[in-house]
Design an enzyme around this catalytic site. Structure first.
Site, short mmCIF file in Angstrom:
data_model
loop_
_atom_site.label_atom_id
_atom_site.label_comp_id
_atom_site.label_asym_id
_atom_site.label_seq_id
_atom_site.Cartn_x
_atom_site.Cartn_y
_atom_site.Cartn_z
N LYS A 89 -3.17 -3.51 -0.23
CA LYS A 89 -2.29 -2.63 0.00
C LYS A 89 -0.98 -2.79 -0.88
CE LYS A 89 0.67 -0.85 4.24
NZ LYS A 89 0.98 -1.26 5.35
N GLU B 14 -6.17 0.05 9.80
CA GLU B 14 -5.68 -1.17 9.34
C GLU B 14 -5.29 -2.39 10.35
OE1 GLU B 14 -1.31 -0.55 8.86
OE2 GLU B 14 -1.14 -1.72 7.25
N CYS C 228 -1.92 3.04 5.24
CA CYS C 228 -0.65 3.13 6.04
C CYS C 228 0.56 3.56 5.41
CB CYS C 228 -0.53 1.80 6.88
SG CYS C 228 0.33 2.37 8.47
O1 LIG Z 1 5.71 4.53 7.33
C1 LIG Z 1 5.29 4.39 8.51
O2 LIG Z 1 6.09 5.10 9.38
C2 LIG Z 1 4.52 3.48 9.14
C3 LIG Z 1 3.92 2.33 8.24
C4 LIG Z 1 3.42 1.17 9.10
O3 LIG Z 1 3.35 1.14 10.09
C5 LIG Z 1 2.61 0.19 8.07
O4 LIG Z 1 2.47 0.50 6.83
O5 LIG Z 1 2.08 -0.55 8.70
#
Ligand SMILES: O=C(O)CCC(=O)C(=O)O
Length: 264
Positions: free
Chosen positions: A111, A40, A146
């Site tokens: 996303k 990402e 993510c």
């Molecule tokens: O859910 C998490 O602990 C990390 C999510 C995250 O860092 C993101 O989506 O950029």
């Protein structure tokens, strides 16, 4: 199928442009793989919020151009991770790009679940609305990014749309590494699907990254896992095992939808 997950070190000592050139070269080195996956927001760093506005690109921007060329040079399907996308008529999005081996855009996924609660991505970017799958010769990819990993209903939607291999680029922090591994295995087991989850290494905006990219099979077994630093994680897997697992242990067929709410 052979997949290579490129767990890129994203830190502020390297400029976005140098990293783009370096990553394109790493993708070219993967010629012979069927699928290459990047993390990402690897140009800016997922936590480098100040850079989202300045580094945001139109969909067909410099990262798109470099990755389309790298995919066709290597002759691989390339999930190029995500970029901060500037929609000319709307907000920024955290958008994943998938290229075919001829360098054509096969899919773009914005996303859906933005991270940050009341800051960062959650306030700086718009939320996608569309589930996205991509048909490859031997499997169907389901795309997520993510923080999406925490929302099982998104993955059920992807499975209902035919996904067999769930691909999750991330910039997951080290502090919650245990969740990363646990959730990747949970999504594989409950959806009887492969999970290919590719994170970043290094530290950016003061947030150490978890690394530990992971590939899980439809039975929940970890096929491969990276360490903490930059690494190319290569794995061979049999996409046919998804159908076999779903046939031999048909739990997905036992889903009960539309349950009644509790009676008061
Ligand atoms: O859910 C998490 O602990 C990390 C999510 C995250 O860092 C993101 O989506 O950029």
């Amino acid at each position: 199928m052979r997949a290579s997950l490129l767990q890129i070190d994203v830190n502020e000592d390297e400029s976005v442009e140098s990293r783009r050139v370096r990553v394109a070269s790493l993708v070219r080195d993967q010629a012979g793989a069927d699928l290459v996956v990047l993390p990402e927001l690897w140009t800016t760093g997922a936590f480098a919020y100040e850079g989202f506005g300045t580094e945001a690109e139109p969909l067909e921007g410099p990262t798109y151009e470099a990755m389309a060329k790298a995919a066709s040079d290597a002759g691989v399907w390339l999930h190029a991770g995500s970029v901060p996308e500037r929609d000319p008529d709307g907000p920024l999005y955290n958008t994943s790009l998938v290229f075919s081996p001829s360098g054509d855009l096969a899919a773009a996924y914005r996303k859906i679940h933005r991270f940050g609660f009341d800051k960062g991505e959650a306030v700086l970017m718009g939320a996608g609305r569309d589930l996205v799958t991509v048909r490859l010769p031997d499997t169907t990819l389901g795309l997520a990014t993510c923080y999406d990993l925490r929302f099982p209903e998104l993955f059920r939607g992807l499975v209902d749309a035919g996904a067999e291999t769930l691909v999750i680029p991330a910039g997951w922090p080290e502090r919650r590494r245990a969740h990363w591994t646990l959730l990747a295995q949970a999504r594989a087991v409950e959806n009887q699907a492969y999970v290919l989850a590719c994170g970043t290494a290094g530290t950016h905006a003061g947030v150490p990254q978890a690394g530990h990219s992971i590939v899980v099979d439809p039975w929940g077994e970890v096929l491969a896992q990276a360490g903490p630093g930059e690494e190319v994680l290569t794995v061979e897997f049999d996409p046919g095992r998804v159908a076999v697992t779903r046939d031999q242990f048909p739990a997905l067929k036992d889903r009960v939808l539309g349950l009644d709410p509790p009676r008061r």
